[in-house]
Design a protein around this motif. Structure first.
Motif, PDB file in Angstrom:
ATOM      1  N   LEU A   1      52.296 -35.920  30.005  1.00 41.40           N
ATOM      2  CA  LEU A   1      51.244 -35.453  29.101  1.00 41.40           C
ATOM      3  C   LEU A   1      50.672 -36.584  28.256  1.00 41.40           C
ATOM      4  O   LEU A   1      49.456 -36.663  28.041  1.00 41.40           O
ATOM      5  CB  LEU A   1      51.805 -34.345  28.201  1.00 41.40           C
ATOM      6  N   THR A   2      51.529 -37.474  27.765  1.00 38.26           N
ATOM      7  CA  THR A   2      51.029 -38.564  26.923  1.00 38.26           C
ATOM      8  C   THR A   2      50.302 -39.630  27.730  1.00 38.26           C
ATOM      9  O   THR A   2      49.298 -40.184  27.281  1.00 38.26           O
ATOM     10  CB  THR A   2      52.180 -39.204  26.129  1.00 38.26           C
TER      11      THR A   2
ATOM     12  N   PHE B   1      46.931 -37.507  29.004  1.00 34.76           N
ATOM     13  CA  PHE B   1      46.040 -36.903  28.005  1.00 34.76           C
ATOM     14  C   PHE B   1      46.067 -37.624  26.655  1.00 34.76           C
ATOM     15  O   PHE B   1      45.382 -37.201  25.724  1.00 34.76           O
ATOM     16  CB  PHE B   1      46.403 -35.428  27.815  1.00 34.76           C
ATOM     17  N   GLY B   2      46.848 -38.690  26.538  1.00 36.27           N
ATOM     18  CA  GLY B   2      46.846 -39.484  25.313  1.00 36.27           C
ATOM     19  C   GLY B   2      48.064 -39.243  24.443  1.00 36.27           C
ATOM     20  O   GLY B   2      48.705 -38.185  24.504  1.00 36.27           O
ATOM     21  N   HIS B   3      48.379 -40.225  23.631  1.00 36.32           N
ATOM     22  CA  HIS B   3      49.584 -40.157  22.817  1.00 36.32           C
ATOM     23  C   HIS B   3      49.466 -39.176  21.650  1.00 36.32           C
ATOM     24  O   HIS B   3      50.470 -38.881  21.002  1.00 36.32           O
ATOM     25  CB  HIS B   3      49.932 -41.552  22.290  1.00 36.32           C
ATOM     26  N   ARG B   4      48.280 -38.694  21.401  1.00 29.87           N
ATOM     27  CA  ARG B   4      48.117 -37.684  20.353  1.00 29.87           C
ATOM     28  C   ARG B   4      48.352 -36.265  20.870  1.00 29.87           C
ATOM     29  O   ARG B   4      48.263 -35.301  20.102  1.00 29.87           O
ATOM     30  CB  ARG B   4      46.722 -37.776  19.743  1.00 29.87           C
ATOM     31  N   THR B   5      48.637 -36.140  22.137  1.00 29.97           N
ATOM     32  CA  THR B   5      48.906 -34.818  22.709  1.00 29.97           C
ATOM     33  C   THR B   5      50.118 -34.195  22.028  1.00 29.97           C
ATOM     34  O   THR B   5      51.146 -34.854  21.842  1.00 29.97           O
ATOM     35  CB  THR B   5      49.181 -34.928  24.220  1.00 29.97           C
ATOM     36  N   ASP B   6      49.995 -32.937  21.644  1.00 30.48           N
ATOM     37  CA  ASP B   6      51.099 -32.231  20.978  1.00 30.48           C
ATOM     38  C   ASP B   6      52.094 -31.757  22.042  1.00 30.48           C
ATOM     39  O   ASP B   6      52.057 -30.613  22.500  1.00 30.48           O
ATOM     40  CB  ASP B   6      50.556 -31.042  20.186  1.00 30.48           C
ATOM     41  N   VAL B   7      52.986 -32.671  22.434  1.00 29.14           N
ATOM     42  CA  VAL B   7      53.943 -32.371  23.502  1.00 29.14           C
ATOM     43  C   VAL B   7      54.873 -31.229  23.111  1.00 29.14           C
ATOM     44  O   VAL B   7      55.206 -30.365  23.931  1.00 29.14           O
ATOM     45  CB  VAL B   7      54.755 -33.636  23.855  1.00 29.14           C
TER      46      VAL B   7
ATOM     47  N   SER C   1      42.799 -30.828  33.052  1.00 26.61           N
ATOM     48  CA  SER C   1      42.728 -30.322  31.681  1.00 26.61           C
ATOM     49  C   SER C   1      44.148 -30.080  31.184  1.00 26.61           C
ATOM     50  O   SER C   1      45.067 -29.846  31.974  1.00 26.61           O
ATOM     51  CB  SER C   1      41.926 -29.020  31.597  1.00 26.61           C
ATOM     52  N   ILE C   2      44.313 -30.104  29.869  1.00 28.27           N
ATOM     53  CA  ILE C   2      45.632 -29.869  29.279  1.00 28.27           C
ATOM     54  C   ILE C   2      46.094 -28.442  29.530  1.00 28.27           C
ATOM     55  O   ILE C   2      47.289 -28.171  29.674  1.00 28.27           O
ATOM     56  CB  ILE C   2      45.599 -30.180  27.762  1.00 28.27           C
ATOM     57  N   PHE C   3      45.153 -27.516  29.644  1.00 25.13           N
ATOM     58  CA  PHE C   3      45.508 -26.114  29.872  1.00 25.13           C
ATOM     59  C   PHE C   3      46.012 -25.929  31.308  1.00 25.13           C
ATOM     60  O   PHE C   3      46.998 -25.222  31.546  1.00 25.13           O
ATOM     61  CB  PHE C   3      44.300 -25.208  29.596  1.00 25.13           C
ATOM     62  N   GLU C   4      45.342 -26.563  32.253  1.00 23.94           N
ATOM     63  CA  GLU C   4      45.785 -26.494  33.642  1.00 23.94           C
ATOM     64  C   GLU C   4      47.146 -27.159  33.798  1.00 23.94           C
ATOM     65  O   GLU C   4      48.031 -26.639  34.496  1.00 23.94           O
ATOM     66  CB  GLU C   4      44.762 -27.173  34.556  1.00 23.94           C
ATOM     67  N   ALA C   5      47.335 -28.278  33.144  1.00 21.09           N
ATOM     68  CA  ALA C   5      48.616 -28.979  33.209  1.00 21.09           C
ATOM     69  C   ALA C   5      49.730 -28.124  32.613  1.00 21.09           C
ATOM     70  O   ALA C   5      50.819 -28.015  33.194  1.00 21.09           O
ATOM     71  CB  ALA C   5      48.526 -30.313  32.475  1.00 21.09           C
ATOM     72  N   SER C   6      49.453 -27.507  31.468  1.00 21.81           N
ATOM     73  CA  SER C   6      50.452 -26.675  30.811  1.00 21.81           C
ATOM     74  C   SER C   6      50.820 -25.467  31.671  1.00 21.81           C
ATOM     75  O   SER C   6      51.996 -25.111  31.801  1.00 21.81           O
ATOM     76  CB  SER C   6      49.938 -26.202  29.448  1.00 21.81           C
ATOM     77  N   ALA C   7      49.792 -24.838  32.278  1.00 19.49           N
ATOM     78  CA  ALA C   7      50.056 -23.687  33.139  1.00 19.49           C
ATOM     79  C   ALA C   7      50.874 -24.085  34.359  1.00 19.49           C
ATOM     80  O   ALA C   7      51.816 -23.386  34.751  1.00 19.49           O
ATOM     81  CB  ALA C   7      48.732 -23.051  33.570  1.00 19.49           C
TER      82      ALA C   7
END
Length: 407
Positions: A239-240, A243-249, A301-307
């Motif tokens: 994720l980082t 999508f960047g190090h500011r991503t709320d892992v 997208s972060i949503f697709e990755a999370s799913a």
């Protein structure tokens, strides 16, 4: 009168040993997942390389996996209570070692000891319940324990992120050590001698058991927890990096854990309606599709990755279903060693995949190519396992013996 007494004795454990088993499994699930939050903090403080990070992540699962057969032999010989208690004490000591580690090798030893402590827990649940109940009931109860214990994965997400932000990862490890020690004492106080098996096996119309009857489960066991590799270690770097190090892992891991917990609580009810084979097959189809999507577009997208991570992680919920299916193919005098062998494959799969992912990351490919390759390898493994499971599964008939339980 004796049958009624045995049944009453079986129900009594629900109020004593079942909660202890749930607590122990909750601790085990915490330790399976906590490295996803604590691992990067350890890596930063101890200045670990990507390869060292991969080895540290896999140390827990490696020791866990290598002990499954010895644990099964111990269960067959001495029952569940004392092997489980003593090994959990070692796990508590391992968490304390990790909490005080000054470098990689100290941390590695702590992770190995934690793996030793968690090694008997899940199989102990399966073995203990399998000796008390029919396969169907044992499977539902094991799924229930698994669902309650899965809360440990939730505790190792945002709550652990908050805790480490306030008090640090070393304090978190000390706290986990004390908790594991308490769970070990509860197992020692509540479990009793394992009753005699009540199950015999008749496979493919034959009254005897043969090794080939279990081979179709080998790829399933090796791959069913691959999604946990991301939740437990590699979701954070993925994720980082993408999508960047500011991503709320922590939030993403919490959402993944909540989805896993929700599906695990639904599993006992699903088993009342569908056969275990149907659930295993459907779960693998969904997991395979998720891995394929992430392989082709890891940064969509972060949503697709999370799913995708949530669906892959939830595959681990079918672990008790697969192990219960295996119990119907094992003779009572080999149940421990048989379950141990299959459980070894589960955690060897996690350990091997974590190390392989580390090696892929070390290739220094582009971020998209690195994680596309990682998810592509995951999809390939799941496809092979699913194909063998569907094509090679034998017909299984479980018959009940009248063997009495013994205290």
């Amino acid at each position: 009168m004796k049958a009624a007494s045995v049944e009453s004795s079986h129900e009594d454990y629900m109020y004593t040993s079942l909660p202890a088993l749930c607590a122990a499994f909750l601790a085990s699930m915490y330790f399976r997942s906590y490295f996803g939050v604590i691992g990067p903090l350890i890596s930063d403080e101890l200045a670990l390389s990507p390869v060292e990070f991969g080895w540290l992540a896999s140390a827990f699962f490696g020791s866990f996996a290598l002990l499954q057969i010895p644990v099964g032999i111990g269960f067959d010989r001495w029952g569940v209570r004392w092997p489980m208690t003593l090994m959990m004490v070692v796990g508590a000591a391992g968490s304390a070692v990790l909490a005080s580690s000054p470098g990689f090798w100290f941390a590695f030893g702590g992770q190995v000891a934690i793996g030793i402590g968690c090694a008997p827990i899940f199989m102990g649940v399966l073995y203990y319940l399998g000796r008390l109940h029919s396969p169907d009931k044992a499977g539902r109860l094991a799924a229930t324990v698994s669902s309650v214990g899965s809360v440990g994965a939730l505790l190792s997400a945002s709550p652990l992120s908050w805790f480490t932000a306030e008090w640090g990862w070393r304090t978190a490890c000390w706290t986990a050590s004390v908790t594991m020690l308490g769970c070990a004492f509860s197992i020692a106080a509540t479990l009793r001698q394992t009753p005699s098996s009540t199950n015999a096996v008749q496979a493919n119309g034959a009254g005897s058991w043969r090794l080939p009857h279990l081979l179709y489960l080998v790829p399933i066991c090796f791959t069913l927890a691959l999604g946990g590799t991301f939740r437990n270690a590699w979701a954070g770097p993925y994720l980082t990096d993408v999508f960047g190090h500011r991503t709320d892992v922590g939030t993403v891991l919490s959402a993944v854990s909540v989805f896993g917990i929700a599906t695990s609580f639904a599993l006992p009810f699903a088993l009342l309606r569908w056969h275990g084979r149907t659930i295993v097959t459907a779960t693998y189809v969904v997991g395979l599709l998720s891995a394929v999507v992430l392989a082709f577009s890891p940064g969509s997208s972060i949503f697709e990755a999370s799913a995708g991570l949530a669906l892959l992680y939830a595959m681990g919920n079918i672990h008790p279903v697969a192990m219960t299916e295996a119990q119907t193919l094992l003779p009572s005098n080999m149940r421990g060693v048989g379950l141990g062998a299959l459980n070894t494959l589960v955690f060897l799969g996690v350990s091997a995949s974590s190390s392989i992912f580390g090696a892929v990351a070390e290739l220094r490919l582009s971020v998209a190519a690195t994680y596309g390759l990682i998810f592509g390898a995951t999809a390939t493994a799941l496809a092979i396992a699913l194909g063998i499971y569907v094509a090679c599964r034998p017909n299984v008939v479980v018959v009940q013996e009248a063997a009495p339980a013994s205290d």
